[in-house]
Design a protein around this motif. Structure first.
Motif, PDB file in Angstrom:
ATOM      1  N   GLU A 145       3.135  13.563  -9.392  1.00  0.00           N
ATOM      2  CA  GLU A 145       3.076  12.190  -8.922  1.00  0.00           C
ATOM      3  C   GLU A 145       3.380  12.172  -7.424  1.00  0.00           C
ATOM      4  N   LEU A 146       2.937  11.107  -6.763  1.00  0.00           N
ATOM      5  CA  LEU A 146       3.098  11.011  -5.313  1.00  0.00           C
ATOM      6  C   LEU A 146       4.396  10.296  -4.975  1.00  0.00           C
TER       7      LEU A 146
ATOM      8  N   TRP B 111      11.027   7.751  -3.515  1.00  0.00           N
ATOM      9  CA  TRP B 111      10.675   6.688  -4.453  1.00  0.00           C
ATOM     10  C   TRP B 111       9.210   6.799  -4.869  1.00  0.00           C
ATOM     11  N   LEU B 112       8.938   6.230  -6.040  1.00  0.00           N
ATOM     12  CA  LEU B 112       7.558   6.036  -6.471  1.00  0.00           C
ATOM     13  C   LEU B 112       7.502   4.805  -7.362  1.00  0.00           C
TER      14      LEU B 112
ATOM     15  N   GLN C   8      -0.414   6.609 -15.604  1.00  0.00           N
ATOM     16  CA  GLN C   8      -0.950   7.960 -15.659  1.00  0.00           C
ATOM     17  C   GLN C   8      -0.001   8.900 -16.416  1.00  0.00           C
ATOM     18  N   HIS C   9      -0.370  10.137 -16.430  1.00  0.00           N
ATOM     19  CA  HIS C   9       0.415  11.210 -17.036  1.00  0.00           C
ATOM     20  C   HIS C   9       1.453  11.696 -16.027  1.00  0.00           C
ATOM     21  N   ALA C  10       2.660  12.053 -16.510  1.00  0.00           N
ATOM     22  CA  ALA C  10       3.723  12.558 -15.634  1.00  0.00           C
ATOM     23  C   ALA C  10       4.368  13.778 -16.266  1.00  0.00           C
ATOM     24  N   LYS C  11       4.741  14.757 -15.427  1.00  0.00           N
ATOM     25  CA  LYS C  11       5.353  15.996 -15.902  1.00  0.00           C
ATOM     26  C   LYS C  11       6.643  16.264 -15.142  1.00  0.00           C
TER      27      LYS C  11
ATOM     28  N   GLU D 126      15.833  13.830  -5.131  1.00  0.00           N
ATOM     29  CA  GLU D 126      14.663  14.701  -5.103  1.00  0.00           C
ATOM     30  C   GLU D 126      13.689  14.240  -6.186  1.00  0.00           C
ATOM     31  N   PRO D 127      12.377  14.387  -5.977  1.00  0.00           N
ATOM     32  CA  PRO D 127      11.392  13.987  -6.989  1.00  0.00           C
ATOM     33  C   PRO D 127      11.695  14.582  -8.357  1.00  0.00           C
TER      34      PRO D 127
END
Length: 276
Positions: free
Chosen positions: A229-230, A186-187, A194-197, A223-224
């Motif tokens: 991102e964290l 989770w996040l 912020q920016h995400a890829k 899975e992420p």
């Protein structure tokens, strides 16, 4: 996805759906549910999310919701047909409930009262019917609080998890319940955004340009989905309730099977559901 304000899932779904045959092998059907108060828009197909025209519609139609559950199926039990495509829907306490499961349950044959019955032949839908059946037996006709539901799920879910991998999402449109015995992450995205890829596609986004300070989004997935991102991993047996885009309740449950496997790794039963 669980959000503070109605939000579309376009960015995440574009990456997620690639795992239905391009970057992973979850190609035995797909589904997605968007809540609107007590009811939801539910789309399911027994075709891959990469090939389905319905999935293409979702990728190009930014439906906004505060609670979204999406699933891409890798069949372990049951035929690859429409009735076995997740998420599943049932009514309880005057609200629609949506459930999606990643896992494989062995020798799971619970007794049901008959109020909730499976349409297909998956262990997942049977587990959903069992969970709702237990909630209805415990609380009767009065809708309990989210906290009461969460607390009782802590008793129900370890019993199901004794039979195998039991990672799931459950929602009634008010919040998102989640549980993991093997793998979930989770996040939370919030101001300042912020920016995400994406990992699965060469696509990125600067969320600060399309959000407001009132927005907040919790994204939960096996899975992420992004590589910058964290993401936080669930612990085996962990249950988390997300509400308004943040963690509302969090608890650890004890699954005896996991304890036995920890002391004797030879007891671990890995199936296709455990290979992502």
């Amino acid at each position: 996805m669980n959000c503070a304000t109605p939000t579309d899932i376009d960015f995440s779904f574009r990456g997620f759906s690639q795992r239905a045959g391009a970057t992973s092998d979850h190609s035995d059907g797909f589904g997605i549910a968007f809540f609107e108060e007590k009811a939801c828009r539910l789309f399911v197909d027994n075709h891959s999310a990469l090939e389905s025209p319905i999935a293409n519609l979702i990728r190009n139609y930014p439906i906004k919701s505060r609670n979204v559950i999406a699933h891409i199926r890798k069949a372990t039990q049951g035929k690859t047909n429409l009735e076995n495509s997740h998420p599943f829907a049932r009514e309880l306490w005057g609200r629609q409930w949506i459930f999606a499961h990643n896992g494989d349950l062995l020798n799971f044959n619970p007794e049901l009262t008959g109020r909730f019955q499976s349409v297909g032949d998956t262990d997942s839908e049977l587990a959903f019917c069992y969970v709702l059946d237990q909630l209805a037996l415990r609380f009767g006709n009065e809708h309990p609080s989210l906290e009461d539901i969460f607390n009782y799920l802590q008793q129900i879910c370890p019993k199901v998890a004794e039979h195998g991998t039991f990672n799931f999402f459950l929602s009634n449109g008010q919040a998102l319940f989640s549980y993991a015995t093997t793998k979930l992450h989770w996040l939370i995205r919030e101001y300042p955004f912020q920016h995400a890829k994406l990992i699965d596609l060469d696509v990125d986004i600067d969320f600060s340009t399309v959000t407001t300070p009132e927005d907040r989004v919790a994204v939960i997935t096996t899975e992420p989905l992004t590589d910058n991102e964290l993401w936080q991993a669930y612990q085996p047996g962990e249950m988390i309730l997300f509400k308004d885009g943040k963690i509302e309740l969090q608890a650890m449950t004890k699954v005896e099977r996991l304890e036995r496997e920890k002391h004797d790794p030879s007891l671990v039963r890995k199936t296709r559901a455990d290979v992502y």
